[in-house]
Design a protein around this motif. Structure first.
Motif, short mmCIF file in Angstrom:
data_model
loop_
_atom_site.label_atom_id
_atom_site.label_comp_id
_atom_site.label_asym_id
_atom_site.label_seq_id
_atom_site.Cartn_x
_atom_site.Cartn_y
_atom_site.Cartn_z
N GLY A 114 -4.08 -0.31 1.77
CA GLY A 114 -3.09 -0.31 0.69
C GLY A 114 -3.68 -1.06 -0.49
O GLY A 114 -4.90 -1.15 -0.63
N VAL A 162 6.17 0.24 7.67
CA VAL A 162 5.93 1.57 7.07
C VAL A 162 7.10 2.49 7.42
O VAL A 162 7.57 3.26 6.58
N PRO A 208 6.19 5.75 -4.21
CA PRO A 208 4.99 4.93 -4.37
C PRO A 208 5.00 4.17 -5.70
O PRO A 208 5.63 4.61 -6.67
N VAL A 224 -4.38 4.52 8.45
CA VAL A 224 -5.61 5.30 8.54
C VAL A 224 -5.73 5.88 9.95
O VAL A 224 -5.95 7.07 10.13
N ASN A 229 9.84 4.63 4.98
CA ASN A 229 10.14 6.05 5.17
C ASN A 229 11.60 6.26 5.59
O ASN A 229 11.96 7.33 6.08
N GLU A 249 -7.57 -3.71 3.18
CA GLU A 249 -7.64 -2.99 4.44
C GLU A 249 -7.38 -3.97 5.58
O GLU A 249 -7.82 -5.11 5.53
N ARG A 280 7.27 1.50 -2.57
CA ARG A 280 6.55 1.37 -1.29
C ARG A 280 5.78 0.05 -1.25
O ARG A 280 4.58 -0.02 -1.53
N ASN A 289 1.90 0.53 -1.40
CA ASN A 289 1.53 1.90 -1.01
C ASN A 289 0.73 1.92 0.31
O ASN A 289 -0.39 2.46 0.35
N GLU A 345 -0.89 2.80 3.82
CA GLU A 345 -1.31 4.06 4.45
C GLU A 345 -1.87 3.71 5.82
O GLU A 345 -2.73 2.82 5.92
N MET A 367 -4.88 -0.01 8.71
CA MET A 367 -4.03 0.30 7.57
C MET A 367 -4.72 -0.08 6.28
O MET A 367 -5.49 -1.04 6.25
#
Ligand code: NI
Length: 182
Positions: free
Chosen positions: A121, A145, A20, A87, A149, A130, A61, A83, A85, A119
């Motif tokens: 970040g 994403v 991150p 949701v 990873n 968002e 990220r 970063n 994410e 999502m």
């Protein structure tokens, strides 16, 4: 700013799990973002790029993509997500997908993705952002994403399909190598 090289499968760096971003004002991070945007706008037919698929030392990220949400006919806006994410997700779609790192002109495969993705970040200034997107962009988020990873879309294929696709990729790689020699 610089246009970065896009890594090609099976480059082992595509398996890197990105760390991150902890300091958005770090000049290295800002340079990374600037280079990624420059690479995106200079790569035709490319919807998005993740740091881990580019020739970057210690990729973070971060991904960049074109957000078509506002108006499909408007000029494509390159957007930065730091970063990211997921949701939540809703629904399922089974559609063809490709990747700039996996011979996009020759290789496509249908995989299962959520139909709708929520999502969040940070933008390049560290402001929370968002997105709730459907269709192509929902898939795109999951795809990028995954990259961060260390995962490619072809890693979602069932073993038999993957074996078949790997054979096809091998042939494409051989053809590309031959073209270079000629
Ligand atoms: Ni990709």
């Amino acid at each position: 700013m610089a246009v970065l090289r896009i890594l090609n499968y099976p480059d082992p760096r595509l398996k890197t799990v990105a760390e991150p971003v902890t300091d958005i004002n770090d000049p290295i991070v800002q340079q990374m973002i600037a280079d990624m945007l420059e690479t995106l706008v200079n790569t035709p037919h490319c919807g998005g790029l993740a740091a881990t698929q580019l020739d970057i030392q210690n990729p973070k990220r971060i991904f960049v993509f074109y957000d078509f949400f506002e108006d499909k006919n408007s000029k494509e806006t390159p957007t930065v997500v730091i970063n990211p994410e997921i949701v939540n997700t809703e629904g399922e779609v089974f559609e063809q997908e490709g990747c700039m790192s996996v011979y996009p002109n020759e290789i496509l495969a249908a995989i299962l993705r959520p139909a709708r993705t929520h999502m969040r970040g940070l933008d390049r200034h560290g402001k929370p952002i968002e997105f709730i997107r459907e269709g192509y962009l929902a898939k795109n988020f999951m795809h990028e994403v995954d990259h961060l990873n260390g995962k490619l879309y072809i890693d979602h294929l069932k073993p038999l399909k993957r074996t078949m696709l790997d054979k096809k990729i091998k042939k494409v790689r051989t053809d590309h190598a031959k073209q270079k020699e000629e």
